[in-house]
Scaffold this active site. Structure first.
Site, PDB file in Angstrom:
ATOM      1  N   GLU A 166       0.796  -1.237   0.000  1.00  0.00           N
ATOM      2  CA  GLU A 166       0.000   0.000   0.000  1.00  0.00           C
ATOM      3  C   GLU A 166       0.828   1.288   0.000  1.00  0.00           C
ATOM      4  O   GLU A 166       0.300   2.369   0.210  1.00  0.00           O
ATOM      5  CB  GLU A 166      -0.968   0.022   1.200  1.00  0.00           C
ATOM      6  N   TYR A 168       3.386   1.967   2.139  1.00  0.00           N
ATOM      7  CA  TYR A 168       3.921   2.329   3.457  1.00  0.00           C
ATOM      8  C   TYR A 168       5.448   2.091   3.478  1.00  0.00           C
ATOM      9  O   TYR A 168       6.021   1.616   2.498  1.00  0.00           O
ATOM     10  CB  TYR A 168       3.227   1.521   4.553  1.00  0.00           C
ATOM     11  N   ARG A 216       2.956  -8.710   4.438  1.00  0.00           N
ATOM     12  CA  ARG A 216       1.984  -8.275   3.424  1.00  0.00           C
ATOM     13  C   ARG A 216       2.748  -7.611   2.292  1.00  0.00           C
ATOM     14  O   ARG A 216       3.307  -6.518   2.448  1.00  0.00           O
ATOM     15  CB  ARG A 216       0.944  -7.328   4.031  1.00  0.00           C
ATOM     16  N   HIS A 254      -1.626   3.796  -1.816  1.00  0.00           N
ATOM     17  CA  HIS A 254      -2.730   4.723  -1.527  1.00  0.00           C
ATOM     18  C   HIS A 254      -2.746   5.900  -2.493  1.00  0.00           C
ATOM     19  O   HIS A 254      -3.781   6.508  -2.711  1.00  0.00           O
ATOM     20  CB  HIS A 254      -2.655   5.222  -0.086  1.00  0.00           C
ATOM     21  N   GLN A 341     -18.943   3.764   2.742  1.00  0.00           N
ATOM     22  CA  GLN A 341     -19.619   4.923   3.340  1.00  0.00           C
ATOM     23  C   GLN A 341     -19.425   5.078   4.842  1.00  0.00           C
ATOM     24  O   GLN A 341     -19.181   6.177   5.319  1.00  0.00           O
ATOM     25  CB  GLN A 341     -21.116   4.827   3.043  1.00  0.00           C
TER      26      GLN A 341
HETATM   27 FE1  SF4 Z   1     -17.830  -0.518   4.637  1.00  0.00          FE
HETATM   28 FE2  SF4 Z   1     -20.045  -1.714   5.454  1.00  0.00          FE
HETATM   29 FE3  SF4 Z   1     -20.022  -0.396   3.112  1.00  0.00          FE
HETATM   30 FE4  SF4 Z   1     -18.734  -2.728   3.419  1.00  0.00          FE
HETATM   31  S1  SF4 Z   1     -20.946  -2.372   3.519  1.00  0.00           S
HETATM   32  S2  SF4 Z   1     -17.935  -0.913   2.462  1.00  0.00           S
HETATM   33  S3  SF4 Z   1     -17.991  -2.551   5.515  1.00  0.00           S
HETATM   34  S4  SF4 Z   1     -19.759   0.496   5.160  1.00  0.00           S
END
Ligand code: SF4
Ligand code: NAP
Length: 673
Positions: A166, A168, A216, A254, A341
Site C-alpha cells: 500500500e 507504506y 503483506r 494509496h 460509506q
Molecule cells: Fe464498509 Fe459496510 Fe459499506 Fe462494506 S458495507 S464498504 S464494511 S460500510
C-alpha cells in the site's frame, strides 16, 4: 459435503493450527478513540472470533512515534499497553480463534510532522514531507519493528503481520519510485529489498520460529515506477527465504489513481496479481480485495489462486460470516456492498468506523441485541432500507412485527441504487433482507398503502413509519413538459432517454444517473473491461502494472449536469469513492455547470443563465435529480388521530438521507422498544 470445503479446510503450521481459511484482514477502525475503549475493542474482536474467523489481524500498530499513521494512531513500543492487548488475545482465544498483530510503519504517509521515509520526497497525498532516515536510523527502525513483534508475543498474540504494501515504509524502501538512496539500503534491487528482509530476520530473532510471521507484500503497486510482476515474484521468494511463514497480498499504493476496493472493482478483480505471487512461493498466500461472498473465495482456493482469503470490510458487515459458511447458509450473510460509506469514509473524515449494513460494528456495547422484556405487536409501514432493517432487528428481539409496503416489491430506494453500474452489490443486501424477514417469520404485505384508520384498530402496540422519500419537484417553468423526467423513472427503466441530456442537480443521485446514462461503454464489472478502462496491465510486464493510457471509448450520450451552487460539483460524494465517479464522468465527457439559474423548459430544451448570460441546452430530456422530500403524511395523520408512532429514515428527514442513516435509525429504535 459443504460447498465451501476449501474455505473450511483447517491449516496446520506445525506450531499453530488455524480452523479455516478465512482471515479477517487488518482494519483501521479508530474505535479505540471512543469511550470505554478496551471493553469496546475486546467486544469487537470477541464477536468476530465467535463468528469463527480462522485468523484475525488487528489494525496496524506503529513500532514507534515516527511510524504512526496520524497523531492519535496506536503505537506498541513498550510494556505500557500490554494489559489491553492481553485482554484482546484472551477474548479471541476463549472463542477458539487466533489473532496476529499487524505492525504498520506508515513511512511518508504518516499524517504528522514526525513522519520519515527512505528519502525526503513528499507523498502526493500527504501535506507533510518526511525526513529521510539515516542508515543508522533504518537499523533502529528495524529494531523497533522487531521489538513490537516481541511485545506482541508477550501479549499473547499468535503472530504478527508486517505491513509491506500500500505504499507504506517497507514498500517505499523496495520501490525505485521512492527509494533513491545511495547507501546499502538503496540502489540495486538487492539493496532496496534489504530493509524488509532484515526486518523479517530481526523479528524472527526476537520471536522464534514458532510465532506466525506474515508479510503483506504489494502484489501490484499501480503507480509509476512500481515493481514489475517478475520483480514482485523475486521479492516474494526472498521473503520466503528470510523466514516468512505466509504472504498476505496488498493491491495498489494509496496514491494510485485506480480504484482497488470500491464497488466498481469486480469481485476478485486482482486475481492475476495474487496468482503471480502464489506461483513464486511454496508458503501459503492470502488473497485480498473485493472478496465479499464465500463463492468468490472458494473459487480462488479451489482453482489454486491462493491458500487463504482475507476479508476485512465483510467482517464489519457480518461478524458471523465464517460460521454461516460452515453451516452452509451463505444466503444469511449480511454482505459488504463495498460502498466505503461508514467504514473508510468515516476514517478519512476523523470518525470511527462502523458499517452501512451493520451499524452495530464497532459499537457492539451500544447496541446489545437482547430479547425485549415486553414483546409488542408492531406495524411497520414502508419496506425500504429503514423499514426492512427495523423489522429484522425488532423481530430478532422477540417483537411480533408486520411489514406493509405500498409497492409490489420490497426495497424502496435500494431498488433504484441497484440499477446504477457498479452498484449491483445492493442485490446482495436485498437478498439478505428478504432472507432474514422470511427466517424470522415477519408477515409482509405488498401493494398495500396503509392509512391511519387501519392502524387505529388497536391491533398494534406500536407503529413505525418508514415511508421514505419522494423526489423533489423544483419550481421551474415548464416542469410539466414532456421533456422532463425524474430520476426514479429513468433508473427504473420506465423512461427511455435520448442522446442529448441535461441533469438538474449534481448530488449523489445526479452523478449516479449520469453514470447510468453513460451505460457500460467505459467499464463494467467484467474484470477484463475494468482493467482496460483503468489502464492496468494484467500481464504485469510493465512497472507498477500500469498499461499505456488508451483513448476512452466514445460516449454514448452528451450529458450536461447542472447545479445552482457555485462550488465544484461532487463535493457531497463519498470521500473515498467520489473521485472514482468524477473520473468516470470526466472520461464519459459529462459537462458540469455550477452556478446555474434555471429559467424554463420547453420544446427548445433547458433555458438557464450562467455568469449573467442566457443559454439554451437543446436536449431531448431534462432529468430532475433535485433531492427528495420526506413522505411523512402518514405520520402527520397518525398524530392527528392521536395514534403514537415512531418515524425513521427518509420519512423523518429527507435531507442527506442515505441507507446508512436509515439502517442506523432502524437499529436505534429497535433496541429502544
Ligand atoms: Fe464498509 Fe459496510 Fe459499506 Fe462494506 S458495507 S464498504 S464494511 S460500510
Ligand atoms: P442531494 O445530494 O441533496 O443533491 C440534490 C441536488 O439537487 C443538489 O445538486 C442541489 O444543488 C439540487 N437541488 C436541490 N434543490 C433544488 C431545487 N429546488 N431546484 C433545483 N435543484 C435543486 O440529493 P440526491 O442527489 O438526491 O442524493 C440523496 C442522498 O443520497 C444524499 O445524501 C446523497 O449523498 C446520497 N447518495 C450518495 C451517492 C454517492 O455518494 N455516490 C449516490 C446516491 C445517493 P443546488 O441546490 O446547488 O442546485
Amino acid at each position: 459435503m459443504n460447498a465451501y470445503s476449501n474455505l473450511l479446510s483447517p491449516y496446520d503450521f506445525g506450531f499453530l493450527k488455524l480452523r479455516n481459511r478465512m482471515v479477517m484482514g487488518a482494519m483501521h477502525t479508530r474505535i479505540e478513540t471512543l469511550d470505554r475503549p478496551v471493553e469496546r475493542i475486546v467486544a469487537f474482536f470477541r464477536e468476530r472470533a465467535r463468528g469463527e474467523a480462522g485468523l484475525i489481524l488487528t489494525g496496524g500498530f506503529a513500532p514507534d512515534l515516527a511510524g504512526r499513521m496520524e497523531e492519535d494512531a496506536p503505537v506498541l513500543d513498550g510494556p505500557g499497553h500490554l494489559e489491553t492487548h492481553r485482554a484482546i488475545t484472551r477474548a479471541v482465544h476463549e472463542e477458539g480463534g487466533r489473532i496476529a498483530l499487524q505492525i504498520l510503519h506508515a513511512g511518508r504517509y504518516g499524517k504528522h510532522p514526525l513522519c520519515v521515509g527512505p528519502t525526503d520526497a513528499r507523498a502526493p497525498i500527504n501535506p507533510h514531507a518526511p525526513r529521510a532516515l539515516s542508515t543508522e536510523e533504518v537499523w533502529t527502525t528495524i529494531g523497533a519493528i522487531a521489538n513490537t513483534a516481541a511485545l506482541a508475543r508477550e501479549a499473547g498474540y499468535d503472530g504478527v503481520e508486517i505491513m509491506g504494501s500500500e505504499g507504506y515504509l517497507l514498500n517505499e524502501f523496495v520501490s525505485p519510485r521512492t527509494n533513491t538512496r545511495l547507501d546499502a539500503f538503496g540502489g540495486s534491487f538487492g539493496n532496496r529489498a534489504r530493509m524488509p528482509l532484515e526486518t523479517l530476520k530481526a523479528v524472527k530473532a526476537r520471536t522464534g520460529d514458532d510465532f506466525l510471521l506474515i508479510y503483506r507484500i504489494s502484489a501490484v503497486d499501480l503507480v509509476e515506477g512500481g515493481l514489475t510482476g517478475e520483480e514482485s515474484r523475486q521479492f516474494a521468494r526472498l521473503l520466503q527465504e528470510a523466514g516468512a511463514h505466509m504472504l498476505n497480498t496488498g493491491i495498489g499504493w494509496h496514491e494510485a489513481a485506480i480504484p482497488t476496493i470500491a464497488a466498481s472493482v469486480p469481485r476478485a478483480g486482482w486475481r492475476f496479481a495474487i496468482e503471480n505471487i502464489k506461483q513464486a512461493v511454496s508458503i501459503p498466500v492470502i488473497a485480498s480485495n473485493r472478496i465479499n461472498m464465500p463463492e468468490v473465495g472458494e473459487r480462488l482456493l479451489a482453482e489454486g489462486a491462493a491458500d487463504f482469503i482475507s476479508m476485512a470490510r465483510p467482517f464489519l458487515a457480518d461478524p458471523e460470516f465464517p460460521r454461516k459458511v460452515r453451516e452452509g447458509q451463505p444466503e444469511r450473510i449480511n454482505p459488504c456492498i463495498a460502498c466505503n460509506q461508514a467504514c473508510l469514509d468515516h476514517i478519512f473524515t476523523g470518525r470511527s468506523a462502523t458499517c452501512l449494513v451493520n451499524p452495530r460494528a464497532g459499537r457492539e456495547l451500544d447496541f446489545p441485541l437482547k430479547r425485549a422484556q415486553a414483546p409488542r405487536r408492531i406495524a411497520v409501514v414502508g419496506g425500504g432500507a429503514a423499514g426492512m432493517a427495523f423489522s429484522i432487528y425488532a423481530a430478532e428481539r422477540g417483537h411480533e412485527v408486520e411489514l406493509f409496503e405500498a409497492e409490489n416489491e420490497l426495497g424502496g430506494q435500494l431498488n433504484l441504487a441497484r440499477m446504477v453500474p457498479g452498484k449491483s452489490e445492493f442485490d446482495e443486501l436485498l437478498r439478505y433482507f428478504r432472507t432474514r424477514l422470511a427466517d424470522l417469520g415477519v408477515p409482509v404485505t405488498l401493494g398495500k398503502r396503509m392509512a391511519a384508520p387501519e392502524l387505529r384498530e388497536g391491533r398494534f402496540g406500536a407503529v413505525v413509519v418508514a415511508t421514505g422519500v419522494a423526489p423533489r419537484v423544483p419550481q421551474i417553468e415548464g416542469i410539466g413538459h414532456s421533456k422532463v423526467a425524474f430520476y426514479h423513472e429513468v433508473l427504473s427503466g420506465r423512461r427511455k432517454v435520448g442522446r442529448q441530456v441535461a441533469i438538474i442537480g449534481a448530488g449523489g443521485i445526479g452523478f449516479d444517473t449520469a453514470e447510468f446514462l453513460l451505460g457500460d461503454a467505459e467499464e463494467s464489472l467484467q474484470p477484463g473491461r475494468f482493467l482496460r478502462a483503468w489502464d492496468v496491465d494484467p500481464s504485469l510486464q510493465s512497472a507498477g502494472g500500469l498499461a499505456a493510457a488508451r483513448p476512452g471509448e466514445p460516449a454514448s450520450r452528451a450529458i450536461h449536469m447542472l447545479q445552482r451552487k457555485g462550488d465544484k460539483p461532487g463535493s457531497t460524494l463519498g470521500k473515498t469513492t467520489g473521485w472514482i465517479l468524477k473520473a468516470r464522468l470526466r472520461r464519459g465527457g459529462v459537462k458540469m455547470i455550477s452556478g446555474a439559474a434555471y429559467h424554463r423548459i420547453d420544446d427548445a430544451g433547458l433555458h438557464y443563465s450562467h455568469d449573467g448570460r442566457m443559454h439554451v441546452l437543446p436536449v431531448d430530456d431534462v432529468i430532475i435529480c433535485a433531492g427528495q422530500e420526506a413522505q411523512d403524511g402518514l405520520a402527520a395523520d397518525l398524530a392527528a388521530s392521536g395514534i403514537p408512532s415512531h418515524t425513521i429514515g427518509g420519512a423523518r428527514l429527507a435531507t442527506e438521507l442515505d441507507a446508512a442513516r436509515a439502517i442506523e435509525e432502524a437499529l436505534q429504535l429497535a433496541v429502544s422498544l
